[in-house]
Motif scaffolding. Sequence first.
Motif, mmCIF file in Angstrom:
data_model
loop_
_atom_site.group_PDB
_atom_site.id
_atom_site.type_symbol
_atom_site.label_atom_id
_atom_site.label_comp_id
_atom_site.label_asym_id
_atom_site.label_seq_id
_atom_site.Cartn_x
_atom_site.Cartn_y
_atom_site.Cartn_z
ATOM 1 N N ALA B 165 35.832 45.650 46.739
ATOM 2 C CA ALA B 165 35.996 44.500 45.844
ATOM 3 C C ALA B 165 36.001 44.960 44.384
ATOM 4 O O ALA B 165 36.822 44.509 43.589
ATOM 5 N N GLN B 166 35.072 45.878 44.067
ATOM 6 C CA GLN B 166 35.014 46.344 42.688
ATOM 7 C C GLN B 166 36.257 47.130 42.308
ATOM 8 O O GLN B 166 36.790 47.005 41.207
ATOM 9 N N GLU B 167 36.715 47.920 43.258
ATOM 10 C CA GLU B 167 37.945 48.668 43.013
ATOM 11 C C GLU B 167 39.111 47.718 42.753
ATOM 12 O O GLU B 167 39.918 47.921 41.844
ATOM 13 N N LEU B 168 39.166 46.657 43.565
ATOM 14 C CA LEU B 168 40.273 45.712 43.433
ATOM 15 C C LEU B 168 40.199 44.949 42.118
ATOM 16 O O LEU B 168 41.220 44.702 41.480
ATOM 17 N N LEU B 169 38.985 44.580 41.705
ATOM 18 C CA LEU B 169 38.852 43.875 40.429
ATOM 19 C C LEU B 169 39.442 44.726 39.317
ATOM 20 O O LEU B 169 40.145 44.232 38.434
ATOM 21 N N GLU B 170 39.175 46.000 39.389
ATOM 22 C CA GLU B 170 39.712 46.890 38.373
ATOM 23 C C GLU B 170 41.242 46.961 38.458
ATOM 24 O O GLU B 170 41.937 46.933 37.455
ATOM 25 N N LYS B 171 41.737 47.045 39.690
ATOM 26 C CA LYS B 171 43.190 47.103 39.899
ATOM 27 C C LYS B 171 43.918 45.926 39.268
ATOM 28 O O LYS B 171 45.008 46.057 38.747
ATOM 29 N N VAL B 172 43.330 44.707 39.374
ATOM 30 C CA VAL B 172 44.008 43.526 38.846
ATOM 31 C C VAL B 172 43.693 43.324 37.369
ATOM 32 O O VAL B 172 44.036 42.302 36.789
ATOM 33 N N GLY B 173 43.032 44.307 36.756
ATOM 34 C CA GLY B 173 42.824 44.242 35.316
ATOM 35 C C GLY B 173 41.571 43.515 34.886
ATOM 36 O O GLY B 173 41.497 43.016 33.771
ATOM 37 N N LEU B 174 40.580 43.418 35.779
ATOM 38 C CA LEU B 174 39.303 42.817 35.381
ATOM 39 C C LEU B 174 38.243 43.922 35.324
ATOM 40 O O LEU B 174 38.431 45.002 35.864
ATOM 41 N N GLY B 189 43.942 32.740 33.356
ATOM 42 C CA GLY B 189 44.647 33.967 33.712
ATOM 43 C C GLY B 189 43.750 34.900 34.510
ATOM 44 O O GLY B 189 44.173 35.541 35.463
ATOM 45 N N GLN B 190 42.487 34.946 34.123
ATOM 46 C CA GLN B 190 41.538 35.805 34.846
ATOM 47 C C GLN B 190 41.275 35.277 36.251
ATOM 48 O O GLN B 190 41.148 36.051 37.200
ATOM 49 N N ARG B 191 41.230 33.947 36.383
ATOM 50 C CA ARG B 191 41.022 33.387 37.728
ATOM 51 C C ARG B 191 42.183 33.722 38.640
ATOM 52 O O ARG B 191 42.013 33.991 39.819
ATOM 53 N N GLN B 192 43.390 33.703 38.057
ATOM 54 C CA GLN B 192 44.535 34.034 38.890
ATOM 55 C C GLN B 192 44.455 35.506 39.319
ATOM 56 O O GLN B 192 44.876 35.876 40.404
ATOM 57 N N ARG B 193 43.859 36.337 38.469
ATOM 58 C CA ARG B 193 43.665 37.741 38.840
ATOM 59 C C ARG B 193 42.651 37.878 39.985
ATOM 60 O O ARG B 193 42.797 38.724 40.863
ATOM 61 N N ILE B 194 41.613 37.042 39.942
ATOM 62 C CA ILE B 194 40.632 37.068 41.026
ATOM 63 C C ILE B 194 41.332 36.699 42.328
ATOM 64 O O ILE B 194 41.134 37.317 43.378
ATOM 65 N N ASN B 195 42.197 35.673 42.262
ATOM 66 C CA ASN B 195 42.970 35.289 43.441
ATOM 67 C C ASN B 195 43.798 36.451 43.966
ATOM 68 O O ASN B 195 43.933 36.635 45.177
ATOM 69 N N LEU B 196 44.378 37.200 43.039
ATOM 70 C CA LEU B 196 45.182 38.357 43.445
ATOM 71 C C LEU B 196 44.319 39.384 44.172
ATOM 72 O O LEU B 196 44.689 39.890 45.233
#
Lengths: 371, 436
Positions: B165-174, B189-196
């Motif tokens: 999950a942490q890796e993915l958060l970084e991948k989507v720019g969070l 915009g950040q919520r849409q990144r969480i969705n991604l």
Amino acid sequence: MSAPLLRVDDLQVQFFTEDGVVRAVDGISFDVREGELVGLVGESGAGKSVAVSAIMRLVESPGRIVGGHIEFKGETLIEVERGDDGESYRTDATIPDGELRERIRGREIAIIFQDPMESLNPVFTVGGQLREFIELNRDLSEEDAREEAVRMLREVGIPEAAARYDDYPHQFSGGMRQRVLIAMALACEPALIIADEPTTALDVTVEAQILDLVDELQERYDTSFVWVTHDMGVVAEICDRVNVMYLGEIVEQAPVDDLFYDTQHPYTEALLDSVPRPDETVEELNPIKGVMPEAINPPAGCRFHTRCPDAREACKTTNPDCRDVTDGVTEHRAACIKHDAFETTYEGSPPLETGSGGGFDVSLSGGETDD
Amino acid sequence: MTERASSASDGADAVGFGEPLVEIQNVSKHFPNEEGMFSWLSFNRDADGLPIETGREWVRAVEDVSFTIRKGETLGLVGESGCGKSTLARTILRLLEPTEGSIYFKGTDLADLSGERLRNTRKDIQMIFQDPQSSLDPRMKVGKIVEEPMQAHGMLDSEGRAARAQELLEKVGLDPQHYNRYPHAFSGGQRQRINLARALSVNPDFIVCDEPVSALDVSIQAQVLNTMRDLQKEFGLTYLFIAHDLSVIRHISDRVAVMYLGQLVELADKQELFENPTHPYTQALLDSIPVPDPRADGHRGVLEGDVPSPIDPPSGCRFRTRCPELITPAEYDLTDAEWERVRSFMRHVKRRDFTETDPDALSQRYFDGQIPSGDAGDKVSAAIDDIAADDWDAAAERLQNAFAEQSICAREEPDYEVDPEYGADRHTVACHLCRE
Ligand SMILES: Nc1ncnc2c1ncn2[C@@H]1O[C@H](COP(=O)(O)OP(=O)(O)OP(=O)(O)O)[C@@H](O)[C@H]1O
Ligand code: SF4
Ligand code: SF4
Ligand SMILES: [Mg+2]
């Protein structure tokens, strides 16, 4: 040149909330001349709606106009000054509420909002509402007002106007409801129409119909418009002059062609670079870093400095006013200290690192970076 | 990051890049019309005060749609509100049962799957919706939100899930530090990144994105679009990308499908579609978009009228009631100019947007005083007489029956393929103008 129809000078509107004072509109000035369509463009929360609602003194509590002067056809719609005690109060020049309601609102200045359902009463027929409005504002008999209402509906392109007169708002499509509001706005042939994102909720083909209608009506009635939008495409198509807003301030003010082809403010530049184009394939979009900070606690200095690609140390301390940056060649103003018109230390100042990572902890404002 | 090769569902059914991943075949979705404005209108009562059964109406939201989505591509689906885009998306995801037709994923009909294989396939197909606010549970921390699908599919142990999950958060720019925050602390915009990140967590092949950036400001839109592209490249993702904004579609898509009133009207390579639009509806759509350039030529293509109801859609070509290029009925010998006038007159009568009833004045205004000769002219004259007798409905109906209903556009459903000017991809167009 004749005096402008509408002149807004140093307008300030604040909301007094539990969390603090929101400086929604923070000292903006612009004017509108006869027959002109003036745009107010910016991202969500920039203060566009609050600014235009202040013109008609429609700011709702906990909001208050705390400063500025708005003049329409030489009359003072509002003038607020700060007294010795620090409290702001309306001056005697401000026309009284009753007069504003009866003489100006609807008759001289009409407003069209984004969501037509908010302005139409769902329990009365479309025709009935339009008729009543005309009857009240133009001193016509009920019968004449009815005839005028049908004529106006036809004028704004409602099919089978006579037959649909008795329909209820929900039986109309979104585009048709917006046409009804335009009919209502035009009914008293006002000198100025304020339109707050009237096409934002509509599909493009419907938006095109409405923009066409506005072109046509403007030609016929020579009405002036203040047009609020966040869409640079709409700005390019219909505006004569444009005001770009960022976080409660106007950062650039120019005739439409100059705004696009001789852009003077980094925010406008960034906004133009970030939109995908319908008419060409853009491989890589250039987004603006971060998100717009909260108006409750705006950054010191230039408000855009947290996201500006050209930001330097000096930008953290100087909040530039929107001033002439083209030596008066055209009427082109920008609020950016890069320009010679500002005597600052920008030239020798070291560049600022913006947006890269560091913004994460402070209210997430820098969190939208892409690299 | 776990590589695709380790995903359990890969193996014999692996699909190569550019090969069909999802095939939508003759899919229709009809809803019974039980609520809403139309039933409200037909709500009659008989003598006993009971509602009269008016016969069941069907909303034909999606009608006979077929297309293929290739592995690794972004297929853009564009159309106006209410045209059936979201219904189609939900049907492809099998959140809705198709009324007719089949959806194949990696060659298997989704309707034939059950048990373990269905669960695996569900994992391979993920979705992102328009409203980043409502699609995230406000009581769950961001980390848990991203991990939830992995947990549901029994992927990794809890430590592994947290790390991923942490890796993915970084991948989507969070910031991975955001793992312990609640959604309300994030911008749209950040919520849409969480969705991604959430959609990516289970290593899907295919993501259906329904208006993923529509609710975002332009500057934020660009950020999210760029991220989606980067992720696609990195993970070999396939997107069905739904939007009403043609500029966004042009930016993100490889191929584009245009939908109108429940049907696809045109499908082609992105460049072909934007540079050589062939269906009159696509052309109108493209002409309608405001171009962010004050020096662009001021031409604004304006369509008349509103979209008809999907309950009783027009016969033949569904666009014909608004089409500026409706084809001359074969039985009349009309010049193009004459046909143009007949059509314009027919439209004005239908919309009843004039009040003139004098026959000479009407003939002058709509036909320059020259009503066409022959059969067609007789029908026009008869309609003018109807108006003189103040029977507008008769005039409108007469013109409709004599002209609009006789056109091939009303009689046959169009379905053609044209030679592309750009690229080699098939270019399909549902318009009889392509019939030669
Ligand atoms: N009733 C209110 N109470 C507190 N703050 C408010 C209120 N109305 C507006 N604001 C604040 O004022 C600022 C300007 O808002 P405004 O609605 O004018 O923005 P806008 O430019 O019209 O945005 P949009 O494009 O989303 O319509 C924002 O920070 C907003 O949160
Ligand atoms: S003043 Fe500085 S931060 Fe502000 S727009 Fe100009 S360069 Fe950017
Ligand atoms: S088939 Fe006829 S009505 Fe339909 S788009 Fe083509 S020309 Fe227009
Ligand atoms: Mg607003």
